[in-house]
Design a protein around this motif. Structure first.
Motif, PDB file in Angstrom:
ATOM      1  N   LEU A  65       4.471  16.182  -7.636  1.00  0.00           N
ATOM      2  CA  LEU A  65       6.224  15.770  -7.318  1.00  0.00           C
ATOM      3  C   LEU A  65       5.938  13.911  -6.653  1.00  0.00           C
ATOM      4  N   LEU A  66       5.094  14.104  -5.769  1.00  0.00           N
ATOM      5  CA  LEU A  66       5.269  12.616  -4.881  1.00  0.00           C
ATOM      6  C   LEU A  66       4.513  12.101  -6.833  1.00  0.00           C
ATOM      7  N   SER A  67       3.797  11.926  -7.158  1.00  0.00           N
ATOM      8  CA  SER A  67       3.635  11.017  -8.530  1.00  0.00           C
ATOM      9  C   SER A  67       4.827  10.499  -9.369  1.00  0.00           C
ATOM     10  N   GLY A  68       5.493  12.064  -9.089  1.00  0.00           N
ATOM     11  CA  GLY A  68       6.751  11.622 -10.751  1.00  0.00           C
ATOM     12  C   GLY A  68       7.895  10.502  -9.291  1.00  0.00           C
ATOM     13  N   LEU A  69       7.794  10.843  -7.396  1.00  0.00           N
ATOM     14  CA  LEU A  69       8.561   9.949  -7.059  1.00  0.00           C
ATOM     15  C   LEU A  69       7.774   8.411  -7.251  1.00  0.00           C
ATOM     16  N   CYS A  70       6.907   8.562  -7.033  1.00  0.00           N
ATOM     17  CA  CYS A  70       6.391   6.929  -7.317  1.00  0.00           C
ATOM     18  C   CYS A  70       6.645   6.571  -8.777  1.00  0.00           C
ATOM     19  N   GLY A  71       6.540   7.628  -9.772  1.00  0.00           N
ATOM     20  CA  GLY A  71       6.789   6.534 -10.995  1.00  0.00           C
ATOM     21  C   GLY A  71       7.974   5.584 -11.299  1.00  0.00           C
ATOM     22  N   TYR A  72       8.913   6.715 -10.259  1.00  0.00           N
ATOM     23  CA  TYR A  72      10.468   5.545  -9.962  1.00  0.00           C
ATOM     24  C   TYR A  72       9.870   4.207  -9.103  1.00  0.00           C
ATOM     25  N   LEU A  73       9.517   4.053  -7.594  1.00  0.00           N
ATOM     26  CA  LEU A  73       8.978   3.662  -7.086  1.00  0.00           C
ATOM     27  C   LEU A  73       8.359   2.132  -8.050  1.00  0.00           C
ATOM     28  N   TRP A  74       7.033   2.566  -8.825  1.00  0.00           N
ATOM     29  CA  TRP A  74       6.331   1.581  -9.409  1.00  0.00           C
ATOM     30  C   TRP A  74       7.069   0.605 -10.422  1.00  0.00           C
TER      31      TRP A  74
ATOM     32  N   SER B 267       0.483  -1.383   0.193  1.00  0.00           N
ATOM     33  CA  SER B 267       0.228  -0.188  -0.333  1.00  0.00           C
ATOM     34  C   SER B 267       0.948   1.261   0.164  1.00  0.00           C
ATOM     35  N   ALA B 268       2.195   1.530   0.140  1.00  0.00           N
ATOM     36  CA  ALA B 268       2.825   2.365   0.241  1.00  0.00           C
ATOM     37  C   ALA B 268       2.279   3.339  -0.606  1.00  0.00           C
ATOM     38  N   ILE B 269       2.856   3.301  -2.208  1.00  0.00           N
ATOM     39  CA  ILE B 269       2.221   4.068  -3.715  1.00  0.00           C
ATOM     40  C   ILE B 269       1.470   4.096  -3.196  1.00  0.00           C
ATOM     41  N   LEU B 270       0.516   3.174  -2.852  1.00  0.00           N
ATOM     42  CA  LEU B 270      -0.911   4.218  -2.872  1.00  0.00           C
ATOM     43  C   LEU B 270      -0.413   5.220  -1.662  1.00  0.00           C
ATOM     44  N   ILE B 271      -0.420   5.114  -0.514  1.00  0.00           N
ATOM     45  CA  ILE B 271       0.260   6.133   0.728  1.00  0.00           C
ATOM     46  C   ILE B 271       0.131   7.403   0.275  1.00  0.00           C
ATOM     47  N   VAL B 272       1.286   7.451  -0.275  1.00  0.00           N
ATOM     48  CA  VAL B 272       2.446   8.429  -1.477  1.00  0.00           C
ATOM     49  C   VAL B 272       1.641   8.606  -1.995  1.00  0.00           C
ATOM     50  N   MET B 273       0.565   8.401  -2.899  1.00  0.00           N
ATOM     51  CA  MET B 273       0.158   9.468  -4.097  1.00  0.00           C
ATOM     52  C   MET B 273      -1.385  10.203  -3.525  1.00  0.00           C
ATOM     53  N   ALA B 274      -1.803   9.150  -2.652  1.00  0.00           N
ATOM     54  CA  ALA B 274      -3.653   9.400  -1.513  1.00  0.00           C
ATOM     55  C   ALA B 274      -2.527  11.063  -0.735  1.00  0.00           C
TER      56      ALA B 274
END
Length: 343
Positions: free
Chosen positions: A224-233, A48-55
């Motif tokens: 910004l957080l979506s960009g971070l999650c782009g790499y993480l995903w 759920s980590a990526i969902l948490i960050v983007m939310a």
């Protein structure tokens, strides 16, 4: 005996949601005890980590009476860019690639915010348009091709999976983002501006707050957080393609709504958003375990969202404001009920 006051109960939304999560886990554990084992729950949190960050980024936008439908497309485009860079230039430092992801995500979010702030286009229209544009650009850059695990460098793939103090780095990133956002939302001028703009835009303007600028900054944070999650995903799942995170923007919005972030703006907390994302993450991890079909999973998730919106709406409903009162000594006035007008 006094009746149950729903609005009073929902003032403690985080406690109610935490109790709902506990009940949900108890119901699942009654059939599959292994689901609530600490190792599995840590795995659910990591999932759920990526969902948490983007939310949390989306929550900032929704607080200002806006919405960002382009977050998942931002993830796809940013993930594709860093994946192509790593695949074709394997010697690039990982810090540089993460920096590119952050800057690109910020830029894509700023584009949304600029159109909302300076051009005056409604947020839902802007982000619906950029959703399509960002997906299209991901296709143009990749030519529709996939980038698979063997094309990535080991350092690119290793970071989210590296374990520190018993938890993957991906989980620690989510924890760090929650901590930073708790300060931003609760103790910073921009956080207070988001609440003010969402709660009463007119009063916020009279208080000297630039509503457009506040919305712009919220979109920048979301990007910004979506960009971070782009790499993480891309690094976590070791694949990049055009349809990465397709439809994930709905999960992000659902996590906010379940966590008590009001679509009408001005109401919501970091902790509620965190619990909303965890609640959704538990459901998505548990339903396959109990052999619920994917179609039923979609129906259940939709029902949860509708229930959360209904509860939010009832909790936020305000009593009418009294504008006329009985005047003592005037004939025919004393027995009249006060008139009320909706705010």
């Amino acid at each position: 005996m006094p009746g149950f006051d729903l609005r009073a109960a929902l003032r403690h939304r985080e406690l109610l949601l935490a109790a709902a999560i506990a009940v949900l886990l108890g119901a699942i554990a009654a059939r599959f005890p292994g689901f609530v084992a600490p190792a599995n729950l840590f795995g659910v949190f990591n999932d759920s980590a990526i969902l948490i960050v983007m939310a949390l980024g989306q929550a900032a936008v929704i607080l200002t009476r806006s919405i960002d439908l382009s977050v998942a497309a931002n993830v796809a485009l940013t993930g594709m860019v860093v994946a192509l860079l790593d695949a074709h230039h394997p010697g690039l430092p990982l810090a540089l690639l993460i920096g590119v992801a952050l800057l690109q995500g910020l830029g894509l979010g700023a584009i949304n915010g600029w159109f909302v702030w300076k051009v005056g286009i409604p947020p839902i229209v802007v982000t619906l348009g950029t959703l399509t544009i960002y997906r299209g650009l991901a296709f143009v850059l990749s030519g529709g091709a996939w980038i698979n695990s063997f094309q990535f460098s080991q350092s690119f793939l290793a970071l989210p999976r590296a374990v520190v103090l018993g938890l993957p780095v991906l989980s620690w990133i989510a924890v760090a983002v929650v901590a930073v956002m708790a300060v931003v939302f609760g103790r910073s001028p921009v956080g207070r501006a988001w609440y003010a703009v969402g709660g009463n835009p007119t009063a916020a303007v009279y208080a000297g707050i630039d509503a457009g600028r506040a919305r712009f900054l919220a979109f920048c944070l979301s990007g910004l957080l979506s960009g971070l999650c782009g790499y993480l995903w891309v690094s976590r799942y070791a694949v990049a393609y055009v349809d990465v995170a397709s439809g994930f923007e709905l999960d992000v919005i659902a996590a906010c709504v379940i966590g008590g972030v009001s679509i009408a703006g001005g109401i919501g907390t970091v902790w509620g958003t965190l619990l909303g994302a965890l609640f959704l993450g538990i459901i998505k991890n548990a339903l396959p375990v109990i052999a619920v079909s994917p179609f039923a999973q979609m129906a259940i998730s939709g029902a949860v969202i509708i229930a959360a919106v209904t509860l939010n709406t009832r909790a936020e409903r305000k009593a009418g404001r009294i504008i006329l009162r009985p005047v003592a000594g005037l004939p025919g006035r004393a027995d009249r009920a006060p008139a009320r007008a909706t705010p």
